[in-house]
Design an enzyme around this catalytic site. Structure first.
Site, PDB file in Angstrom:
ATOM      1  CB  CYS A 272      -1.319 -19.566   8.893  1.00 39.05           C
ATOM      2  SG  CYS A 272      -2.704 -18.431   8.973  1.00 39.05           S
TER       3      CYS A 272
ATOM      4  NE  ARG B 167       3.758 -20.604   5.148  1.00 39.93           N
ATOM      5  CZ  ARG B 167       3.205 -21.708   4.659  1.00 39.93           C
ATOM      6  NH1 ARG B 167       3.906 -22.527   3.945  1.00 39.93           N
ATOM      7  NH2 ARG B 167       1.947 -21.986   4.909  1.00 39.93           N
TER       8      ARG B 167
ATOM      9  CD1 TRP C  10      -3.375 -14.900   4.921  1.00 47.32           C
ATOM     10  CD2 TRP C  10      -1.842 -13.300   4.763  1.00 47.32           C
ATOM     11  NE1 TRP C  10      -3.672 -14.149   3.816  1.00 47.32           N
ATOM     12  CE2 TRP C  10      -2.761 -13.172   3.689  1.00 47.32           C
ATOM     13  CE3 TRP C  10      -0.784 -12.383   4.864  1.00 47.32           C
ATOM     14  CZ2 TRP C  10      -2.635 -12.173   2.725  1.00 47.32           C
ATOM     15  CZ3 TRP C  10      -0.684 -11.401   3.899  1.00 47.32           C
ATOM     16  CH2 TRP C  10      -1.597 -11.292   2.855  1.00 47.32           C
TER      17      TRP C  10
ATOM     18  CG  ASN D 221      -1.323 -23.054   8.797  1.00 45.73           C
ATOM     19  OD1 ASN D 221      -1.279 -22.262   9.727  1.00 45.73           O
ATOM     20  ND2 ASN D 221      -0.257 -23.426   8.119  1.00 45.73           N
ATOM     21  N   GLY D 222      -5.645 -22.662   7.716  1.00 47.99           N
ATOM     22  CA  GLY D 222      -6.824 -23.028   6.926  1.00 47.99           C
ATOM     23  C   GLY D 222      -8.075 -22.349   7.448  1.00 47.99           C
TER      24      GLY D 222
ATOM     25  CD  GLU E 213      -3.846 -10.152 -15.604  1.00 52.04           C
ATOM     26  OE1 GLU E 213      -3.915  -8.910 -15.722  1.00 52.04           O
ATOM     27  OE2 GLU E 213      -3.077 -10.705 -14.802  1.00 52.04           O
TER      28      GLU E 213
ATOM     29  CE  LYS F  28       0.254 -10.782 -14.639  1.00 55.24           C
ATOM     30  NZ  LYS F  28      -0.566 -10.403 -13.533  1.00 55.24           N
TER      31      LYS F  28
ATOM     32  CD  GLU G 138       3.192  -7.996 -14.150  1.00 57.87           C
ATOM     33  OE1 GLU G 138       2.108  -8.565 -14.116  1.00 57.87           O
ATOM     34  OE2 GLU G 138       3.578  -7.254 -13.242  1.00 57.87           O
TER      35      GLU G 138
ATOM     36  CG  HIS H  63     -11.721   0.167 -36.691  1.00 62.69           C
ATOM     37  ND1 HIS H  63     -12.509   0.658 -37.706  1.00 62.69           N
ATOM     38  CD2 HIS H  63     -12.411  -0.872 -36.160  1.00 62.69           C
ATOM     39  CE1 HIS H  63     -13.628  -0.039 -37.771  1.00 62.69           C
ATOM     40  NE2 HIS H  63     -13.588  -0.982 -36.843  1.00 62.69           N
TER      41      HIS H  63
ATOM     42  CE  LYS I 129       2.201  -9.326  -4.950  1.00 58.55           C
ATOM     43  NZ  LYS I 129       1.675  -9.838  -6.227  1.00 58.55           N
TER      44      LYS I 129
HETATM   45  C1  F6R Z   1       0.437  -7.054 -12.141  1.00 61.21           C
HETATM   46  C2  F6R Z   1       0.108  -6.539 -10.832  1.00 61.21           C
HETATM   47  C3  F6R Z   1      -0.330  -5.124 -10.716  1.00 61.21           C
HETATM   48  C4  F6R Z   1      -1.346  -4.966  -9.578  1.00 61.21           C
HETATM   49  C5  F6R Z   1      -1.654  -3.480  -9.341  1.00 61.21           C
HETATM   50  C6  F6R Z   1      -2.704  -3.299  -8.267  1.00 61.21           C
HETATM   51  O1  F6R Z   1       0.759  -8.410 -12.091  1.00 61.21           O
HETATM   52  O2  F6R Z   1       0.202  -7.233  -9.853  1.00 61.21           O
HETATM   53  O3  F6R Z   1      -0.849  -4.649 -11.909  1.00 61.21           O
HETATM   54  O4  F6R Z   1      -2.502  -5.661  -9.919  1.00 61.21           O
HETATM   55  O5  F6R Z   1      -0.488  -2.805  -8.972  1.00 61.21           O
HETATM   56  O6  F6R Z   1      -2.272  -3.846  -7.072  1.00 61.21           O
HETATM   57  P1  F6R Z   1      -3.299  -4.201  -5.938  1.00 61.21           P
HETATM   58  O7  F6R Z   1      -4.141  -5.324  -6.442  1.00 61.21           O
HETATM   59  O8  F6R Z   1      -2.447  -4.611  -4.769  1.00 61.21           O
HETATM   60  O9  F6R Z   1      -4.120  -2.982  -5.672  1.00 61.21           O
END
Ligand code: F6R
Length: 609
Positions: free
Chosen positions: A2, A27, A74, A100-101, A482, A486, A489, A505, A604
């Site tokens: 928000c 935001r 939001w 907000n919050g 993970e 990270k 990517e 193996h 995203k």
């Molecule tokens: C990596 C990343 C992606 C998402 C994946 C699922 O940093 O963000 O691997 O985790 O595309 O996305 P959501 O969580 O939006 O279903």
């Protein structure tokens, strides 16, 4: 997340509010609104959707007046809708609030106010604030706000107007950012500096527990107890782009640093006051239905899938229910055995990922109950699931997920504890111990973030390599996966995550002189086994960077470099050990000159299969 803007002064506030809200659009929001004190009294315009919709409403029926508050919402409590949008008001329509919050005790306050005859129109926690202030008002808005704030639990920033004192704007901050902009013959409030940067660069940054009374002629700062504060203004010399990132160079770094808050927000109101019990009001399953669960499938993609891998261990350990974890794009096509006794948990930051949504629909078609863990209220996943646990991480802008992922871990801990409580699979004392340790996580994340410079130096070395390995066992393996994703990517360095015991193996053939291996050894039960696996790679010339818990002096004897993670219960360790790996990826990407927030080839929200 928000956004708040407020104005009092010589200009027409409508324009200042709309311009300020536009600066906060980055935001993320799902609705917007403003309240302006006009000749006809306090008037509100608000609507679901983009600011452009609100602007076209205002073109039809403009608001004219020199004092007003505005908000981009939001959604958290209640879906995105016109009614749930801010500003909110009371039954007399004489008070108006933007917020907000989260107000943790809003249900109790709402019931109390309803008993006094107050009628509520929205599903929000915010509306309670306007009613509460109205009920406490006896001629002094500052006093009424102070009394109201004392009754409210949670984290919030507020902007408040009343028709009874039309020259005053009151602002309050408790754990949710709020700044005051100081101009000449005009003053401003904003949840974020960009909102006011066009008009002034002189600001007061409110601290927790502080408030301000603004008129066009001045600003009085005080604590919420009413003690006046004297402070110099801060001169902002950031440009607008830096201001959007709160001074961080990238959204990803900002979001990494927002994790302590995201942990607190996701936990807040879900742990009872005694600190011994988890409350998940949003999970509507009855104890009988929970006892009827025979197995659980966790389904998600990418980073959310990695959160699911931690979730599997957490739920199996705490609730003793068998859990399978699947990548959503595979799930439907492997004819999974889904029965009405299966609980399917889908995890999705965006709530719109096509594969995850398809898995959800398949699970429901087969008669399973679906519980979603998502960050977006009103998203498809949230709407179609039977139960939803929202991760209150706020919008995530960087493509690489950080705070949404760790909030998913917190959601799994809460869920695991909730199932264990209901099924009585764990001692009450152990549940209380875990809850206490969870409440310490945000402080420990802060301690890790303070070591960013050390991680940066490691990252600059790592960035010189084209291949890299992450190894670990158990929960450390889930974090290795993970960490590796990270790094791939955003730095485009090829990396592989392996269960440490699996290397020999086949993959061990790839280990050669100088190759970096990041080894996680934070799980006490698996420590010795992991050390043996680390020796397999050091013997072949790998350069090993080991992550261990503070207080351990053993790992340093085997590896080239160590990084210590603050101690916590082993089950909770993933919520800490991922932090240096997020920073590692960030700094490696930076060292390679990549576009950190928008890595190549990635989006995203992945809404195609
Ligand atoms: C990596 C990343 C992606 C998402 C994946 C699922 O940093 O963000 O691997 O985790 O595309 O996305 P959501 O969580 O939006 O279903």
């Amino acid at each position: 997340m928000c956004g708040i803007v407020g104005y009092v002064g010589k200009r027409n506030s409508q324009e200042v509010l709309i311009e300020g809200l536009k600066k906060l659009e980055y935001r993320g929001y799902d609705s917007a609104g403003i309240a302006v004190f006009t000749e006809g009294g306090l008037q509100i315009r608000k609507s679901k959707g983009r600011l452009a919709i609100l602007e076209s409403q205002l073109q039809q029926a403009p608001l004219s007046g020199g004092i007003g508050i505005g908000h981009t919402r939001w959604a958290t409590h209640g879906k995105p809708s016109d009614i749930n949008s801010h500003p909110h008001t009371d039954n007399s329509q004489k008070f108006s609030v933007v917020h907000n919050g989260i107000i943790e005790n809003y249900i109790a306050l709402k019931e109390e106010l309803q008993a006094q005859g107050h009628v509520f129109v929205s599903e929000t926690d915010t509306e309670v604030i306007s009613h509460l202030i109205a009920s406490l008002y006896d001629g002094d808005i500052v006093k009424a706000v102070q009394q109201a704030v004392k009754r409210m639990k949670g984290a919030f920033a507020l902007g408040v107007l009343t028709e009874y004192e039309p020259e005053k704007l009151v602002a309050v901050r408790l754990q949710s950012p709020l700044i005051i902009g100081v101009g000449e013959g005009e003053n401003f409030i904003g949840s974020d500096i960009p909102a006011i940067l066009e008009y002034t660069r002189n600001v007061y940054i409110l601290n927790d527990g502080e408030m301000a009374l603004l008129t066009k002629d001045g600003v009085e700062l005080m604590t919420i107890e009413g003690n006046f504060i004297s402070r110099e203004t801060f001169h902002v010399d950031w440009d607008i782009t830096t201001a959007e990132k709160a001074g961080f160079d990238h959204f990803m770094l900002k979001e990494i640093h927002e994790q302590p808050k995201a942990y607190r927000d996701t936990m807040s109101s879900r742990i009872d006051e005694s600190g011994r019990k988890v409350i998940l009001n949003e999970v509507k399953m009855t104890p009988e239905q929970i006892r009827g669960i025979r197995n659980i499938h966790i389904v998600a993609c990418g980073t959310a899938y990695h959160a699911g891998l931690v979730g599997k261990t957490v739920i199996e350990h705490l609730a003793r229910i068998p859990v399978e974890t699947d990548v959503a794009s595979e799930y439907r096509y492997r004819s999974p055995i889904i029965t009405p006794e299966t609980l399917v948990i889908v995890v999705s930051q965006s709530g719109e990922t096509a594969d995850t949504l398809a898995a959800l629909r398949e699970a429901r078609r087969c008669g399973a109950r679906v519980l979603a863990i998502t960050n977006v209220v009103g998203s498809s996943v949230a709407r179609e699931a039977d139960d939803v646990i929202f991760t209150w991480a706020g919008p995530e802008i960087a493509v690489a997920s950080t705070k949404a992922y760790t909030s998913q871990l917190i959601a799994f801990y809460l869920l695991g504890l909730y199932l264990a409580q209901t099924l009585e699979t764990q001692e009450e004392a152990y549940i209380a111990e875990l809850i206490a340790a969870m409440q310490q996580l945000p402080g420990k994340v802060e301690a890790l973030l303070a070591q960013a410079e050390t991680v940066k130096q490691v990252a600059e070395q790592v960035a010189k390599h084209d291949n890299l390995f992450f190894i670990g066992r158990g929960l450390d393996y889930a974090i290795a996966l993970e960490g590796s994703l990270k790094l791939k990517e955003i730095s485009y360095i090829h990396s592989e995550a392996y269960a440490a015991g699996e290397l020999k193996h086949g993959t061990l053939a790839l280990i050669e002189e100088g190759i970096p291996v990041i080894a996680l050894a934070t799980q006490p039960d698996l420590f010795e086994k992991t050390v043996s696996n680390i020796k397999e790679v050091t013997a072949r010339g790998a350069y090993v960077i080991g992550l261990h818990t503070e207080g351990d002096n053993e790992l340093a004897k085997t590896v080239d470099q160590t990084f210590a993670i603050p101690e916590t219960l082993p089950l909770l360790m993933p919520a800490l050990s991922i932090i240096p790996l997020q920073l590692l990826s960030y700094y490696a990407s930076l060292a390679r000159g990549n576009d950190v927030d928008k890595p190549r080839n990635l989006a995203k929200s992945v809404t195609v299969e």
